[in-house]
Design an enzyme around this catalytic site. Structure first.
Site, PDB file in Angstrom:
ATOM      1  N   ASP A   1       0.949  -0.973   0.378  1.00 48.83           N
ATOM      2  CA  ASP A   1      -0.098  -0.170  -0.174  1.00 48.83           C
ATOM      3  C   ASP A   1       0.534   1.229   0.019  1.00 48.83           C
ATOM      4  OD1 ASP A   1       0.354   0.829   2.927  1.00 48.83           O
ATOM      5  OD2 ASP A   1      -0.538  -1.075   3.456  1.00 48.83           O
ATOM      6  N   MET A   2       0.008   2.583  -0.199  1.00 48.13           N
ATOM      7  CA  MET A   2       0.965   3.513  -0.633  1.00 48.13           C
ATOM      8  C   MET A   2       1.492   3.583   0.633  1.00 48.13           C
ATOM      9  SD  MET A   2      -1.022   7.135  -1.450  1.00 48.13           S
ATOM     10  CE  MET A   2       0.684   8.973  -2.033  1.00 48.13           C
TER      11      MET A   2
END
Length: 298
Positions: A107-108
């Protein structure tokens, strides 16, 4: 001889087998003029179209290649972002046959080891739950972590999408006399799944907040500690075959990497850091130009 359509598409380097299954379900693929369905099988004579474009079937068997990338926080695991944000594909090298496929996603706000390959079958097996490939993460958490908490996380926790657990946890529980400012602690955890935000959700289920998350290992491959964030290195034949053997695929016999290319000496590390820095500057200049603002001079 026929093969599953999604396998044929993946082997052409269009993406992982899972991604190809999604394309088929979305109606983006046709075979001999008819919209394909999941489960279709094709032979070498089939005319396959993707988004209306005829797929040119590669007869040349590409060399299996694997990249190790040290993902920084803030980058998306997407090929393109309509908002112009950084993606993990922005700085990857050009490839003659097929395209780079991510092995799993981060994820980011997660950094660390991200693998890319041009081999759809290898990517599929490394991500498939039945192959049970271990992932290891270094995680910094804030909150009280008792021995009971660690035991619960290894025994199993019921999440929204089913039970999950860590295979191993290494680290020291919180002392009963710990002060609030010393409540940040590092643990290393392993698991055999890649569900969305699984590591974070497991800790949060116990009332513990994750403040840093770094993937440090995927199967037999460990993140090279000297590799700068935002930089990549291509794995040599030994490491490529370690991955292939891990998921019961035959050895690759060729490589595009020589011994010298695999070494992260001082000169190469300096070039990597300069390249990453230049990319950031060009990216910011492009964003400023689109926004109609003059780029700041440094």
């Amino acid at each position: 001889m026929t093969e599953k359509l999604q396998k044929v598409l993946a082997n052409q380097g269009l993406g992982s087998r899972r991604e190809m299954e999604r394309w088929i379900e979305e109606g983006r693929v046709s075979v001999n003029g008819s919209v394909a369905t999941l489960g279709d099988r094709v032979d070498h004579t089939a005319q396959i179209r993707v988004d209306g474009h005829l797929l040119s079937r590669q007869t040349e068997q590409p060399i299996c290649r694997v990249l190790m990338y040290n993902k920084p926080e803030g980058e998306l695991c997407s090929r393109h972002d309509p908002e112009g944000r950084d993606t993990v594909f922005d700085r990857l090298p050009a490839i003659r046959l097929g395209r780079w496929i991510t092995v799993g996603r981060l994820d980011m706000n997660t950094s660390g080891l991200l693998l890319f390959t041009n081999d759809g079958e290898l990517a599929n097996r490394l991500m498939h739950p039945k192959c049970e490939v271990e992932r290891e993460y270094a995680v910094r958490v804030f909150g009280e972590v008792s021995t009971k908490t660690l035991n619960t996380l290894q025994k199993g926790v019921e999440l929204d999408d089913g039970e999950a657990k860590f295979l191993t946890i290494s680290g020291t529980p919180t002392s009963q006399h710990a002060e609030e400012e010393s409540m940040n602690r590092w643990f290393n955890v392993t698991l055999k799944e890649g569900r969305n935000r699984e590591v974070r959700r497991l800790w949060e289920s116990q009332g513990v907040q994750v403040s840093r998350l770094i993937r440090v290992k995927y199967g037999p491959i460990e993140l090279q500690k000297r590799l700068p964030q935002g930089a990549w290195v291509e794995l040599g034949l030994e490491d490529v075959n370690a991955l292939r053997n891990h998921v019961q695929l035959p050895d690759e016999t060729q490589t595009m990497v020589n011994v010298r290319q695999g070494k992260l000496d001082h000169a190469r590390l300096s070039r990597m850091r300069r390249s990453v820095k230049k990319h950031k500057v060009r990216k910011q200049q492009g964003l400023n130009k689109r926004a109609g603002r003059p780029a700041k001079r440094k």
